[in-house]
Design an enzyme around this catalytic site. Sequence first.
Site, PDB file in Angstrom:
ATOM      1  N   TRP A  23       0.948  -1.240  -0.019  1.00 32.61           N
ATOM      2  CA  TRP A  23      -0.099   0.030   0.053  1.00 32.61           C
ATOM      3  C   TRP A  23       1.106   1.261  -0.017  1.00 32.61           C
ATOM      4  CZ3 TRP A  23      -2.158   2.869   4.915  1.00 32.61           C
ATOM      5  CH2 TRP A  23      -2.870   3.735   4.588  1.00 32.61           C
ATOM      6  N   ASP A  34      -1.994  -5.805   9.247  1.00 34.30           N
ATOM      7  CA  ASP A  34      -2.617  -4.638   8.343  1.00 34.30           C
ATOM      8  C   ASP A  34      -4.090  -5.462   8.081  1.00 34.30           C
ATOM      9  OD1 ASP A  34      -3.796  -2.595   7.484  1.00 34.30           O
ATOM     10  OD2 ASP A  34      -2.087  -2.005   6.192  1.00 34.30           O
ATOM     11  N   LYS A  65     -13.727   0.197   4.881  1.00 35.00           N
ATOM     12  CA  LYS A  65     -14.133  -0.592   3.659  1.00 35.00           C
ATOM     13  C   LYS A  65     -15.549  -1.427   4.094  1.00 35.00           C
ATOM     14  CE  LYS A  65     -10.172   0.771   2.567  1.00 35.00           C
ATOM     15  NZ  LYS A  65      -9.565   1.460   1.148  1.00 35.00           N
TER      16      LYS A  65
HETATM   17  C1  LIG Z   1      -3.789  -1.823   3.072  1.00 35.52           C
HETATM   18  C2  LIG Z   1      -4.455  -0.637   3.685  1.00 35.52           C
HETATM   19  N1  LIG Z   1      -4.124  -0.372   4.937  1.00 35.52           N
HETATM   20  C3  LIG Z   1      -4.496   0.626   5.638  1.00 35.52           C
HETATM   21  C4  LIG Z   1      -5.288   1.556   5.135  1.00 35.52           C
HETATM   22  C5  LIG Z   1      -5.935   2.571   5.781  1.00 35.52           C
HETATM   23  O1  LIG Z   1      -7.365   2.442   5.807  1.00 35.52           O
HETATM   24  P1  LIG Z   1      -8.208   3.860   6.324  1.00 35.52           P
HETATM   25  O2  LIG Z   1      -8.750   4.285   5.212  1.00 35.52           O
HETATM   26  O3  LIG Z   1      -9.126   3.351   7.749  1.00 35.52           O
HETATM   27  O4  LIG Z   1      -7.153   4.823   7.176  1.00 35.52           O
HETATM   28  C6  LIG Z   1      -5.876   1.320   3.685  1.00 35.52           C
HETATM   29  C7  LIG Z   1      -6.788   2.088   2.969  1.00 35.52           C
HETATM   30  O5  LIG Z   1      -6.724   2.243   1.742  1.00 35.52           O
HETATM   31  C8  LIG Z   1      -5.343  -0.122   2.923  1.00 35.52           C
HETATM   32  O6  LIG Z   1      -5.309  -0.438   1.833  1.00 35.52           O
END
Ligand SMILES: Cc1ncc(COP(=O)(O)O)c(C=O)c1O
Length: 399
Positions: free
Chosen positions: A130, A211, A246
């Site tokens: 990410w 994560d 999500k």
């Molecule tokens: C792999 C991953 N970790 C963490 C997050 C962060 O999520 P949030 O939008 O709740 O901060 C995302 C969001 O796209 C993600 O894809």
Amino acid sequence: MFSAIQPAPPDPILGLTDAFKADPNPKKVNLGVGVYKDENANTPILKSVKEAEKRILESLNTKAYLPISGSPDYGNRVLEMVFGLQPGSSGSERVRSLHCPGGTGALRVGAEFLKEFAPASKAWVSTPTWANHKGVLSAAGLEVGAYAYYNPSTYSLDYSELKDALAQIPRGDIVVLHVCCHNPTGVDPTPAQWDEIVGIAAQKGWVPYLDFAYQGFGGDVEGDRYPVSRFLESGIEFLVASSFSKNFGLYHDRTGALSLVAANQRDAEAAFSHLKKIVRVIYSNPPAHGGFIVEQILGDADLKAKWLEELSQMGDRIREMRQLLVKGLAAAGVERDFSFIEKQKGMFSFSGLSDAQVNYLRDNNGIYMVGGGRMNVAGISRKNVDYLCEAIAHALRKV
Ligand SMILES: Cc1ncc(COP(=O)(O)O)c(C=O)c1O
């Protein structure tokens, strides 16, 4: 002071949304930022969430601060959802959860904690990962390294390289692992591979930092937590950063959790007290609304059933779009085998399109995806899939 500052570059993913909005092309398609979209390209509020909000509005009689770690009930619901543990059950004494502003907030709080208590440790992320991982970890002062994960020529997990890389990570270092629906590739280890990864962590002594941003999108809520349960059973210490952006559609409510799993209750409580100290000086206490929604839904059998149904509908729609895309590309005359897209999990597909092809599609067709060819499959619909497939077929011939 300000006059000497040059503007920072736009965020590579969120900046795409601005470019998409400004594009006058009536056929434009946004496959960039990772939010769920329905058939009409809307990111809907779930009905279960609306119902929870109604109940909250009716019963709420104060806006007093939440505790630093969020409400205790929220922590209990996270324990059930993320770990499959009932409060007070055996094993639960090793776990403490903290309500954080989204998965990003959770990751950052955990990174601050790791920097404080393992200052010499390096954090390792997958190649690719990410786009925000490196920034979040290094903003907390951690040095960030990369481990092998994906093989672009087979469009699949490079498991032997991954295993070798994990076996070489020094004791005490931190390894960020995507629990399911790996972002950006959509490629996850199998349960048997996870068993081995847990064994490597236990043997080598590195600290897993899980994560968990897509629980429920891989298969279902319970199946997706398989790696978390295996790490828990192994008895080793680890952290989990969960996002409810999500799976509850709570993107702008910034709702997530950081959970730590210690060797025993004493260690869990000691570590938890320091997490609270860290939160106190960053944002003091979490935003309440999203947390109340999650608490309300997970704490009520009917609402939870409704939510699970909506979550599985979102997953089903994405799986269907994967099939339509693969079929549509073949129908548009593309010879390359894109069937790997159907095997990928979660919202994203690492499409195998080059940066030049991604740029071509944006400039000529108003089709927006992230560099590296990551596509948000949820941005595809029955209405745009033919246009998309024709455009990709053309780009593959031209670029
Ligand atoms: C792999 C991953 N970790 C963490 C997050 C962060 O999520 P949030 O939008 O709740 O901060 C995302 C969001 O796209 C993600 O894809």
